[in-house]
Motif scaffolding. Structure first.
Motif, short mmCIF file in Angstrom:
data_model
loop_
_atom_site.label_atom_id
_atom_site.label_comp_id
_atom_site.label_asym_id
_atom_site.label_seq_id
_atom_site.Cartn_x
_atom_site.Cartn_y
_atom_site.Cartn_z
N LYS A 30 0.87 -1.18 0.00
CA LYS A 30 0.00 0.00 0.00
C LYS A 30 0.90 1.22 0.00
O LYS A 30 1.97 1.21 0.61
N VAL A 31 0.47 2.25 -0.68
CA VAL A 31 1.25 3.48 -0.72
C VAL A 31 1.30 4.07 0.69
O VAL A 31 0.28 4.19 1.36
N LYS A 48 15.32 12.04 -2.01
CA LYS A 48 14.47 11.35 -2.98
C LYS A 48 13.45 12.37 -3.44
O LYS A 48 13.10 13.28 -2.69
N PRO A 49 12.94 12.21 -4.64
CA PRO A 49 11.91 13.15 -5.09
C PRO A 49 10.58 12.93 -4.36
O PRO A 49 10.35 11.88 -3.78
N LEU A 50 9.74 13.95 -4.42
CA LEU A 50 8.40 13.87 -3.89
C LEU A 50 7.44 13.61 -5.04
O LEU A 50 7.56 14.22 -6.10
N PHE A 51 6.50 12.71 -4.82
CA PHE A 51 5.40 12.50 -5.75
C PHE A 51 4.16 13.01 -5.03
O PHE A 51 3.81 12.51 -3.96
N ARG A 77 4.64 -0.06 -4.74
CA ARG A 77 6.03 -0.35 -4.39
C ARG A 77 7.01 0.66 -5.01
O ARG A 77 7.98 1.06 -4.37
N ILE A 78 6.76 1.06 -6.24
CA ILE A 78 7.61 2.07 -6.89
C ILE A 78 7.53 3.39 -6.12
O ILE A 78 8.55 4.02 -5.83
N LEU A 79 6.31 3.81 -5.79
CA LEU A 79 6.16 5.06 -5.04
C LEU A 79 6.86 4.99 -3.69
O LEU A 79 7.56 5.93 -3.30
N TYR A 84 8.95 10.06 -1.99
CA TYR A 84 8.17 10.35 -0.80
C TYR A 84 6.78 10.65 -1.33
O TYR A 84 6.53 11.72 -1.89
N PRO A 85 5.84 9.70 -1.19
CA PRO A 85 4.50 9.90 -1.75
C PRO A 85 3.65 10.81 -0.85
O PRO A 85 3.53 10.58 0.35
N VAL A 86 3.09 11.83 -1.46
CA VAL A 86 2.31 12.84 -0.73
C VAL A 86 0.89 12.87 -1.26
O VAL A 86 0.68 12.92 -2.47
N LYS A 87 -0.08 12.89 -0.35
CA LYS A 87 -1.48 13.14 -0.68
C LYS A 87 -1.75 14.57 -0.28
O LYS A 87 -1.54 14.96 0.86
N PHE A 88 -2.22 15.38 -1.23
CA PHE A 88 -2.47 16.78 -0.93
C PHE A 88 -3.88 17.16 -1.35
O PHE A 88 -4.21 17.12 -2.55
N ASP A 89 -4.71 17.52 -0.39
CA ASP A 89 -6.06 18.00 -0.66
C ASP A 89 -5.94 19.43 -1.19
O ASP A 89 -5.62 20.35 -0.44
#
Length: 193
Positions: A30-31, A48-51, A77-79, A84-89
């Motif tokens: 899971k992300v 590391k880049p941010l997604f 898994r790639i993320l 650094y996976p980010v959820k942004f509202d």
């Protein structure tokens, strides 16, 4: 007697399939989503880049992206490995500080939250905005790319690898995506599984 055996075989098959399906969902990645500030703090320790997945509560394609793309084991898994996976509202109510500058939540004339001030920075260089917006930024928050709209797992996977592994400095995106399955995917799968 044949009907009983057939019915019993069918029941066993269905139960076996359900058990295997449960086992597969338990092992899928899971992300590991985080907020922007946490991602930037992490990037200051390990570059590391941010997604950044920019979404809104009313965006139908944002929900499809969550359900179909980000739930894909390989994409997750790639993320988790390369970003650094980010959820942004994008219409959220929280002010965000990046590199010493505060980006404010915005309210419209009716007092409801509207497009967050940070979106103007994330959409930098674009002629307009839309949701979902998939943004890749370096660890220092300098821009890499912005992709607008829904992407299937098959479409997003090579895009993520292209920028995370530095292929954007070596080969055109069109050529990379065209040859991704044949030339690059096996190496990535070895690294993430």
């Amino acid at each position: 007697m044949k009907r009983i055996k057939l019915a019993l075989l069918l029941v066993v098959s269905v139960l076996s399939f359900n058990i295997m399906a449960q086992e597969n969902t338990e092992t899928e990645a899971k992300v590991e989503w985080m907020d922007v500030e946490t991602a930037l703090a992490s990037a200051s320790k390990q570059d590391k880049p941010l997604f950044i997945d920019c979404y809104t509560s009313w965006c139908g394609w944002c929900k499809v992206l969550d359900q179909k793309t980000f739930s894909n084991d390989t994409v997750a898994r790639i993320l988790n490995k390369y970003y650094y996976p980010v959820k942004f509202d994008a219409e959220g109510s929280k002010d965000i500080t990046i590199n010493g500058k505060v980006y404010h939540a915005q309210k419209n004339a009716k007092g409801k939250y509207s497009t967050h001030e940070l979106m103007s920075l994330l959409w930098e260089g674009q002629r307009g905005g839309g949701y979902p917006s998939l943004v890749i930024r370096k660890g220092d928050f300098s821009p890499v790319t912005v992709e607008m709209g829904y992407r299937s797992a098959a479409d997003l996977e090579p895009l993520l690898v292209y920028f995370a592994k530095g292929y954007n400095k070596k080969v055109s995106m069109d050529k990379f995506i065209k040859n991704y399955i044949k030339d690059y995917r096996a190496e990535v799968l070895k690294e993430i599984f």
